[in-house]
Design a protein around this motif. Structure first.
Motif, short mmCIF file in Angstrom:
data_model
loop_
_atom_site.label_atom_id
_atom_site.label_comp_id
_atom_site.label_asym_id
_atom_site.label_seq_id
_atom_site.Cartn_x
_atom_site.Cartn_y
_atom_site.Cartn_z
N ASN A 149 1.23 2.50 2.76
CA ASN A 149 1.16 2.64 1.30
C ASN A 149 2.40 3.37 0.75
OD1 ASN A 149 -1.25 1.29 1.13
ND2 ASN A 149 -2.51 3.15 1.15
N ASN A 150 2.81 4.40 1.46
CA ASN A 150 4.00 5.14 1.02
C ASN A 150 5.24 4.25 1.08
OD1 ASN A 150 2.58 7.47 0.50
ND2 ASN A 150 2.88 8.30 2.56
N PHE A 151 5.33 3.51 2.16
CA PHE A 151 6.49 2.60 2.35
C PHE A 151 6.52 1.54 1.24
CE2 PHE A 151 7.77 -1.50 4.49
CZ PHE A 151 9.13 -1.23 4.57
N GLU A 152 5.39 0.95 0.97
CA GLU A 152 5.34 -0.10 -0.04
C GLU A 152 5.63 0.47 -1.44
OE1 GLU A 152 1.63 -2.14 0.71
OE2 GLU A 152 2.45 -3.19 2.45
N ARG A 153 5.21 1.70 -1.67
CA ARG A 153 5.50 2.33 -2.94
C ARG A 153 7.00 2.60 -3.08
NH1 ARG A 153 2.82 7.22 -2.86
NH2 ARG A 153 0.92 6.05 -2.41
N LEU A 154 7.60 2.99 -1.98
CA LEU A 154 9.06 3.19 -1.97
C LEU A 154 9.77 1.89 -2.36
CD1 LEU A 154 11.75 4.73 -0.88
CD2 LEU A 154 11.28 3.48 1.22
N LEU A 155 9.34 0.79 -1.75
CA LEU A 155 9.98 -0.50 -2.05
C LEU A 155 9.77 -0.86 -3.52
CD1 LEU A 155 9.01 -2.65 1.08
CD2 LEU A 155 11.04 -1.22 0.73
N ALA A 156 8.53 -0.71 -3.96
CA ALA A 156 8.21 -1.09 -5.34
C ALA A 156 9.03 -0.27 -6.33
CB ALA A 156 6.71 -0.90 -5.60
N GLY A 157 9.26 0.98 -6.01
CA GLY A 157 10.05 1.84 -6.87
C GLY A 157 11.53 1.50 -6.86
N ASN A 158 11.89 0.60 -5.96
CA ASN A 158 13.30 0.23 -5.85
C ASN A 158 13.51 -1.27 -6.08
OD1 ASN A 158 15.15 2.60 -4.84
ND2 ASN A 158 13.10 2.89 -3.99
N GLY A 159 12.67 -1.83 -6.95
CA GLY A 159 12.93 -3.19 -7.40
C GLY A 159 12.29 -4.29 -6.58
N VAL A 160 11.45 -3.94 -5.61
CA VAL A 160 10.82 -4.97 -4.80
C VAL A 160 9.38 -5.20 -5.27
CG1 VAL A 160 10.24 -5.76 -2.47
CG2 VAL A 160 12.18 -4.21 -2.81
N THR A 161 9.11 -6.39 -5.73
CA THR A 161 7.75 -6.76 -6.10
C THR A 161 7.07 -7.33 -4.86
OG1 THR A 161 8.38 -7.19 -8.38
CG2 THR A 161 6.37 -8.26 -7.60
N ILE A 162 5.85 -6.85 -4.58
CA ILE A 162 5.20 -7.20 -3.32
C ILE A 162 3.90 -7.96 -3.56
CG2 ILE A 162 4.31 -6.28 -1.13
CD1 ILE A 162 5.93 -3.70 -1.75
N LEU A 163 3.75 -9.07 -2.85
CA LEU A 163 2.50 -9.84 -2.87
C LEU A 163 2.05 -10.03 -1.42
CD1 LEU A 163 3.43 -12.77 -5.30
CD2 LEU A 163 1.94 -10.83 -5.81
N LYS A 164 0.79 -9.76 -1.14
CA LYS A 164 0.31 -9.89 0.24
C LYS A 164 -0.87 -10.86 0.26
CE LYS A 164 -0.37 -5.40 0.32
NZ LYS A 164 -0.40 -3.94 0.54
N PHE A 165 -0.74 -11.88 1.10
CA PHE A 165 -1.77 -12.91 1.15
C PHE A 165 -2.43 -12.95 2.54
CE2 PHE A 165 1.30 -14.54 -1.99
CZ PHE A 165 0.45 -14.75 -3.07
N TYR A 166 -3.74 -12.92 2.53
CA TYR A 166 -4.50 -13.16 3.76
C TYR A 166 -5.08 -14.57 3.66
CZ TYR A 166 -8.36 -13.24 7.07
OH TYR A 166 -9.23 -13.61 8.05
#
Ligand code: AMP
Ligand code: MG
Length: 266
Positions: A149-166
């Motif tokens: 969660n921390n890692f993904e928040r770091l990415l999101a805060g730096n311009g990376v939009t994240i979508l995760k599909f199962y």
């Protein structure tokens, strides 16, 4: 239930989600028509994403074996400028990767701004296969949800939009797909007898997936559960989500340099 966006902290019971669901679509032809349109629009938006260079999009795909990760990438990324996409497949970690923290290899594969990155498997393997097979002690994988969660928040805060599909298939559907791999010569290479060992651990995997969804679906990096027994529904549902997300970014071509109208090319 059609494709579900898991709310932060929401408990998911995969058993209660029908992998055969096709949402608002009645049939394959209808869905494929919309899919073609979506793919075209995604390709156009990808062009703007690249030109603007402000955002990256990261698409994470997870599923049981034969769940359709490869097929999803083939289908949905078709038509997109290859220069603008970066697909990374995560296999068993190498010795060097294992000598680092589990996010080390992942971070290097995160798309730069302007690019759509696709993860075929991901850092979630480190709370799935690793947990199911006790590859590290429980106290180690238990901490990883928070690290993720921390890692993904770091990415999101730096311009990376994240979508995760199962990609949610039934155990029965997996059997059909394994059989198809055995029967069709051009699919045989994909059959890995070791996949049967994973199949035997189906219920353990479902628990591990459910925990990952509950603990790691966040506002900045939501998990989507996609009924995936019907490939045509899977494709149209994922393409729709990607399209909506790209549209929501409000992408703009950068302003051209001034004075172009008066320019004479000698
Ligand atoms: P495939 O996607 O069929 O090429 O298989 C890749 C294999 O690598 C799968 O069995 C994954 O579970 C395994 N794998 C991927 N990431 C990890 C990881 N972090 N630790 C252990 N195994 C992994
Ligand atoms: Mg495989």
């Amino acid at each position: 239930m059609p494709i579900i966006k898991v709310k932060p902290g929401q408990k998911v019971k995969l058993e209660d989600i029908d992998p055969d669901d096709t949402g608002k679509y009645e049939n394959k032809d209808e869905a494929n028509g919309i899919l073609a349109r979506n793919i075209k629009q995604i390709a156009e938006l990808q062009n703007v994403l690249y030109a603007e260079g402000k955002h990256a999009l990261l698409i994470v795909l997870q599923a049981m074996d034969a769940g359709g990760k490869d097929g999803t990438i083939r289908k949905i990324m078709s038509g997109i400028n290859p220069q603008g996409v970066r697909v990374t497949s995560f296999k068993q970690p190498t010795e060097e990767e294992l000598a680092h923290d589990f996010l080390w290899r992942i971070h290097q594969a995160v798309p730069r701004r302007g690019i759509i990155g696709v993860f075929n498997r991901s850092h979630y393997e480190d709370v799935l296969v690793v947990r199911v097979h006790n590859l590290v002690p429980k106290r180690v994988w238990q901490q990883r949800y928070e690290h993720i969660n921390n890692f993904e928040r770091l990415l999101a805060g730096n311009g990376v939009t994240i979508l995760k599909f199962y990609l949610h298939i039934s155990k029965e559907e997996q059997k059909e797909r394994f059989l198809a791999r055995l029967e069709q010569p051009h699919k045989r290479w994909k059959f890995n007898p070791a996949d049967l060992d994973e199949r035997n651990l189906w219920n353990d995997y479902m628990r591990a997936f459910e925990d990952a969804f509950e603990r790691c679906s966040t506002d900045v990096a939501p998990w989507y559960i996609v009924p995936a027994n019907r490939k045509w529904y899977r494709n149209v549902a994922i393409s729709e989500t990607i399209l909506e997300t790209l549209t929501g970014l409000n992408l703009k071509y950068p302003k051209p340099v001034e004075g172009l109208d008066d320019l004479v090319i000698p």
